[in-house]
Design a protein around this motif. Sequence first.
Motif, PDB file in Angstrom:
ATOM      1  N   LEU A  17       0.835  -1.211   0.000  1.00 48.25           N
ATOM      2  CA  LEU A  17       0.000   0.000   0.000  1.00 48.25           C
ATOM      3  C   LEU A  17       0.868   1.259   0.000  1.00 48.25           C
ATOM      4  N   ARG A  18       1.993   1.196   0.736  1.00 49.65           N
ATOM      5  CA  ARG A  18       2.917   2.335   0.722  1.00 49.65           C
ATOM      6  C   ARG A  18       3.445   2.564  -0.690  1.00 49.65           C
ATOM      7  N   ASP A  19       3.876   1.485  -1.381  1.00 49.69           N
ATOM      8  CA  ASP A  19       4.421   1.628  -2.737  1.00 49.69           C
ATOM      9  C   ASP A  19       3.375   2.208  -3.684  1.00 49.69           C
ATOM     10  N   ALA A  20       2.124   1.764  -3.532  1.00 50.60           N
ATOM     11  CA  ALA A  20       1.050   2.275  -4.389  1.00 50.60           C
ATOM     12  C   ALA A  20       0.806   3.760  -4.123  1.00 50.60           C
ATOM     13  N   MET A  21       0.813   4.146  -2.848  1.00 50.04           N
ATOM     14  CA  MET A  21       0.578   5.543  -2.502  1.00 50.04           C
ATOM     15  C   MET A  21       1.729   6.429  -2.984  1.00 50.04           C
ATOM     16  N   PHE A  22       2.964   5.940  -2.870  1.00 49.93           N
ATOM     17  CA  PHE A  22       4.103   6.732  -3.348  1.00 49.93           C
ATOM     18  C   PHE A  22       4.061   6.904  -4.857  1.00 49.93           C
ATOM     19  N   LEU A  23       3.613   5.873  -5.571  1.00 53.12           N
ATOM     20  CA  LEU A  23       3.454   6.011  -7.022  1.00 53.12           C
ATOM     21  C   LEU A  23       2.365   7.029  -7.340  1.00 53.12           C
ATOM     22  N   ALA A  24       1.261   6.982  -6.562  1.00 50.14           N
ATOM     23  CA  ALA A  24       0.195   7.963  -6.754  1.00 50.14           C
ATOM     24  C   ALA A  24       0.697   9.381  -6.472  1.00 50.14           C
ATOM     25  N   GLU A  25       1.531   9.502  -5.427  1.00 47.53           N
ATOM     26  CA  GLU A  25       2.107  10.814  -5.117  1.00 47.53           C
ATOM     27  C   GLU A  25       2.983  11.313  -6.266  1.00 47.53           C
ATOM     28  N   GLU A  26       3.777  10.403  -6.819  1.00 55.43           N
ATOM     29  CA  GLU A  26       4.636  10.766  -7.951  1.00 55.43           C
ATOM     30  C   GLU A  26       3.807  11.232  -9.135  1.00 55.43           C
ATOM     31  N   MET A  27       2.721  10.524  -9.404  1.00 52.49           N
ATOM     32  CA  MET A  27       1.827  10.915 -10.503  1.00 52.49           C
ATOM     33  C   MET A  27       1.201  12.276 -10.234  1.00 52.49           C
ATOM     34  N   PHE A  28       0.766  12.492  -8.997  1.00 45.52           N
ATOM     35  CA  PHE A  28       0.115  13.760  -8.669  1.00 45.52           C
ATOM     36  C   PHE A  28       1.094  14.923  -8.794  1.00 45.52           C
ATOM     37  N   ALA A  29       2.321  14.725  -8.310  1.00 42.70           N
ATOM     38  CA  ALA A  29       3.332  15.785  -8.432  1.00 42.70           C
ATOM     39  C   ALA A  29       3.594  16.091  -9.907  1.00 42.70           C
ATOM     40  N   GLY A  30       3.638  15.041 -10.739  1.00 43.68           N
ATOM     41  CA  GLY A  30       3.833  15.253 -12.176  1.00 43.68           C
ATOM     42  C   GLY A  30       2.661  15.981 -12.804  1.00 43.68           C
ATOM     43  N   ILE A  45      -7.123   7.785  -7.421  1.00 42.78           N
ATOM     44  CA  ILE A  45      -6.263   8.972  -7.339  1.00 42.78           C
ATOM     45  C   ILE A  45      -5.499   9.119  -8.643  1.00 42.78           C
ATOM     46  N   GLY A  46      -4.989   7.980  -9.163  1.00 42.67           N
ATOM     47  CA  GLY A  46      -4.287   8.028 -10.445  1.00 42.67           C
ATOM     48  C   GLY A  46      -5.190   8.519 -11.563  1.00 42.67           C
ATOM     49  N   GLY A  47      -6.455   8.098 -11.546  1.00 46.04           N
ATOM     50  CA  GLY A  47      -7.399   8.566 -12.557  1.00 46.04           C
ATOM     51  C   GLY A  47      -7.629  10.055 -12.489  1.00 46.04           C
ATOM     52  N   SER A  48      -7.696  10.589 -11.270  1.00 39.96           N
ATOM     53  CA  SER A  48      -7.865  12.037 -11.109  1.00 39.96           C
ATOM     54  C   SER A  48      -6.626  12.790 -11.591  1.00 39.96           C
ATOM     55  N   CYS A  49      -5.449  12.186 -11.408  1.00 35.32           N
ATOM     56  CA  CYS A  49      -4.225  12.806 -11.922  1.00 35.32           C
ATOM     57  C   CYS A  49      -4.289  12.912 -13.447  1.00 35.32           C
ATOM     58  N   LEU A  50      -4.804  11.874 -14.090  1.00 32.39           N
ATOM     59  CA  LEU A  50      -4.976  11.928 -15.542  1.00 32.39           C
ATOM     60  C   LEU A  50      -5.945  13.037 -15.939  1.00 32.39           C
ATOM     61  N   ASN A  51      -7.020  13.205 -15.163  1.00 30.82           N
ATOM     62  CA  ASN A  51      -7.995  14.259 -15.459  1.00 30.82           C
ATOM     63  C   ASN A  51      -7.347  15.647 -15.387  1.00 30.82           C
ATOM     64  N   ILE A  52      -6.465  15.837 -14.409  1.00 29.07           N
ATOM     65  CA  ILE A  52      -5.778  17.121 -14.264  1.00 29.07           C
ATOM     66  C   ILE A  52      -4.921  17.391 -15.490  1.00 29.07           C
ATOM     67  N   VAL A  53      -4.199  16.374 -15.939  1.00 32.22           N
ATOM     68  CA  VAL A  53      -3.345  16.531 -17.118  1.00 32.22           C
ATOM     69  C   VAL A  53      -4.195  16.854 -18.353  1.00 32.22           C
ATOM     70  N   GLU A  54      -5.338  16.178 -18.493  1.00 36.14           N
ATOM     71  CA  GLU A  54      -6.191  16.397 -19.660  1.00 36.14           C
ATOM     72  C   GLU A  54      -6.869  17.758 -19.632  1.00 36.14           C
ATOM     73  N   ALA A  55      -7.046  18.314 -18.425  1.00 45.20           N
ATOM     74  CA  ALA A  55      -7.670  19.641 -18.324  1.00 45.20           C
ATOM     75  C   ALA A  55      -6.734  20.740 -18.814  1.00 45.20           C
ATOM     76  N   PHE A  56      -5.432  20.456 -18.807  1.00 45.07           N
ATOM     77  CA  PHE A  56      -4.441  21.442 -19.246  1.00 45.07           C
ATOM     78  C   PHE A  56      -3.521  20.816 -20.292  1.00 45.07           C
ATOM     79  N   PRO A  57      -4.049  20.596 -21.497  1.00 45.35           N
ATOM     80  CA  PRO A  57      -3.241  19.927 -22.529  1.00 45.35           C
ATOM     81  C   PRO A  57      -2.300  20.899 -23.232  1.00 45.35           C
ATOM     82  N   GLY A  58      -1.211  20.356 -23.774  1.00 45.57           N
ATOM     83  CA  GLY A  58      -0.312  21.116 -24.630  1.00 45.57           C
ATOM     84  C   GLY A  58       0.190  22.404 -24.018  1.00 45.57           C
ATOM     85  N   THR A  59      -0.063  23.508 -24.742  1.00 50.22           N
ATOM     86  CA  THR A  59       0.449  24.811 -24.307  1.00 50.22           C
ATOM     87  C   THR A  59      -0.434  25.452 -23.243  1.00 50.22           C
TER      88      THR A  59
END
Length: 565
Positions: A459-472, A533-547
Motif C-alpha cells: 500500500l505504501r508503494d502504491a501511494m508513493f506512485l500515486a504521489e509521484e503521478m500527482f506531483a507530475g 487517485i491516479g485517474g484524477s491525476c490523468l484528469n488534471i493533465v487532460e484539463a491542461f493539454p499542450g500549451t
Amino acid sequence: MDNAFTTVVGLLGGLAIFIFGMNMMSDNLQKVAGEKMKNILALLTKNPVLGVLAGALTTAVLQSSSATTVMAIGFVSARLMGLPQAISIILGANIGTTITAQIIAFKITDYILIFVFIGFLMSFIAKTERIKSVGLSILGFGLLFLGIETMGDSMKPLATSPVFINMISQVVDIPVLGVIVGTVMTVIVQSSSATIAVLQNLAATPGPDGASIIGLTGAIPVLLGDNIGTTITALLASIGQSRNAKRVAVSHSLFNISGCLIFIWFIPAFATFIQFISPAGPEIEVISRQIANAHTSFNVVMTLLWLPFIWLMVKIVTRIIPDRKTAAGDSDPAVALYLDDRLLGQPIVALQLVAKETVRCGETVRAAMHDMGAALRDKDAKRLDVSSRKAAAAGEVCQQVTDYLAELFATGLLNEDQVTRTANLMSAINDIERIGQLCGDVAQIARRSDFSDKASEDLRDAMFLAEEMFAGAMRSMASGDSDEARRVNEGNSRMIEIEMHMRKGHMKRVASKECSPSLTKAFNRVLSDIERIGGSCLNIVEAFPGTTSLDYFLFEDSDVLDSVK
C-alpha cells in the motif's frame, strides 16, 4: 422650488449616467485589454519606477484609482507583493486617475450621441465577444459625456441663484472649506473622477459677470479635497486585511493628505502656474482643462517628491501600524491564503490569486500523500490522522476556490478565452479536492485494518506512485510540459499493473495464512481508492493539454514552478 428640484434631479441623474458609463467603459476595456493588462500588471514585481508606471497604466484602463489601490491591498494581503512595491503602485495610481479629468476637458458635446449610437450598434450586431466589448466601451464613453452634459445643463440655473453664489464665495474665500467640501463629496460618491467631473462643470458655469462661478483658485481647494476623499475607499477595503494591507491604505491617505498640506499654502502661485501651462482663452472656455492640468500636476509633483522616499513612507506607516508582537505561525491550511472578494471586479488579478491558491492546495495534498505513504508502511495511526486532516483541509480550500470562481463567473467580466480556461481550471481543482477526499478514505480504512507487514509495504508503494503521478500532474498543469503529462500517463499504466500484482499477492498471503481473509475487502478498497487517485491525476493533465497551463493566469510563474518541483 420647481427650479431647485429640477436642478437637483438633473445633477443626480447626470451623475448616475456618468458613473454608469464610466463603469461600463471600465468593465469592457478590461475584457478587451486581456493579456495586455496582464503584461502591465507584471511590472508590479519590478523596481519602484516601473511600479509607478504600472499603477498609472492600470488606473488609466480601470478608470479608478480606488480599484487599483484595492488591487494592491489584495496583493499585499495575499503576500504576493511587498509594501514598497505596493506603495509605488499607489503613487502611479494617483497619476493614472487624472486621465479621466483630461478626457472630460475635451469639448466633444456635439459628438456625444454619435459615440452612443456607434457603441450601441457595434454591441448590438457584433458576432464576437471582443467586438461587442469594444462597442460597449464606446457606448460607455458616450454615456460618460452624456452624463457630464446633463450635469452641466442642470447647473446653469445656479449661476443666477444669490444663495448659491454666496455659498460658493465662502468656498473661494476659505480654502479649508473647499477642501472639506471636496472630501465630503468624494466620500459620498466614492469616485473622485465623478466629483472632479462635477467640479469641472461647475467651474465652466458663468456667473452674473460672465466669469467662472468658482474660478480656478476656488476650484483647486475642492480638487485637493477630492484627492483626500478617494482614499476612504482604500481604508475601508483594508478592514479585516493584514497589517501590511492596512499600511498600503494608510500610505494612500498619507500621499494625498501630505500633498494637500503642501499645496494649500501656494494656491495662488499654483493657479498662476496652471494658467501658464494651459491653453489661453476666455476663462469659461479653458477652466475645465485648467482643472484637469491642476489635477495631473498635483499628482505628478507629489509622486516625484515621494518616489525617492518610499523607504521613508514605509517607516512612517509601519510606525503608525506597528507589527504585532506575537509568534508567527503557519497559515491555516483550511483557510484560503490568497483569495480576496474585493478583487472579483478585476478578473485578471482574481485569476492570478486563484492560480496561486490552486498550487498551494496541490502542494498540501502532495505533502499529505507523502506522509500517508510512510504512515501506511509504519502502521502509524497518529500520522495517518494528521495526513488525513491535512488532505481534508486542502479539500476545504479547494471548495472555497470553486465558490470564488463561481462568483467570478457571475460578474460577467470574463471574456470567452478566460471562461474556457477557467472552466478547465475549475475541473482540475475538483480533481485535487477529490484526491484529498480519497486520501481521507484510505486513512479511515487503514486505521481500522491490521494489515500484514507485506500488505502495508504494498500500500505504501502504491501511494508513493500515486504521489509521484500527482506531483507530475501539478507540474504539467503549471508549465504545460508534455513530457510531464506523458510520465503521468505511463505512471497510470504502471498503477494498473501494480494493483493487479498486489491483489494477486494478497490472495497468496491469505492462502498461506499471512493475511486474514476478513481484510481482503479493506485491502482491495484501499488499492481501488489509490487507483482512483491516479485517474484524477490523468484528469488534471487532460484539463491542461499542450500549451495550456497555469502560466496563462500568472504574471510571473517561476515561483509557482519552483513550488511544484
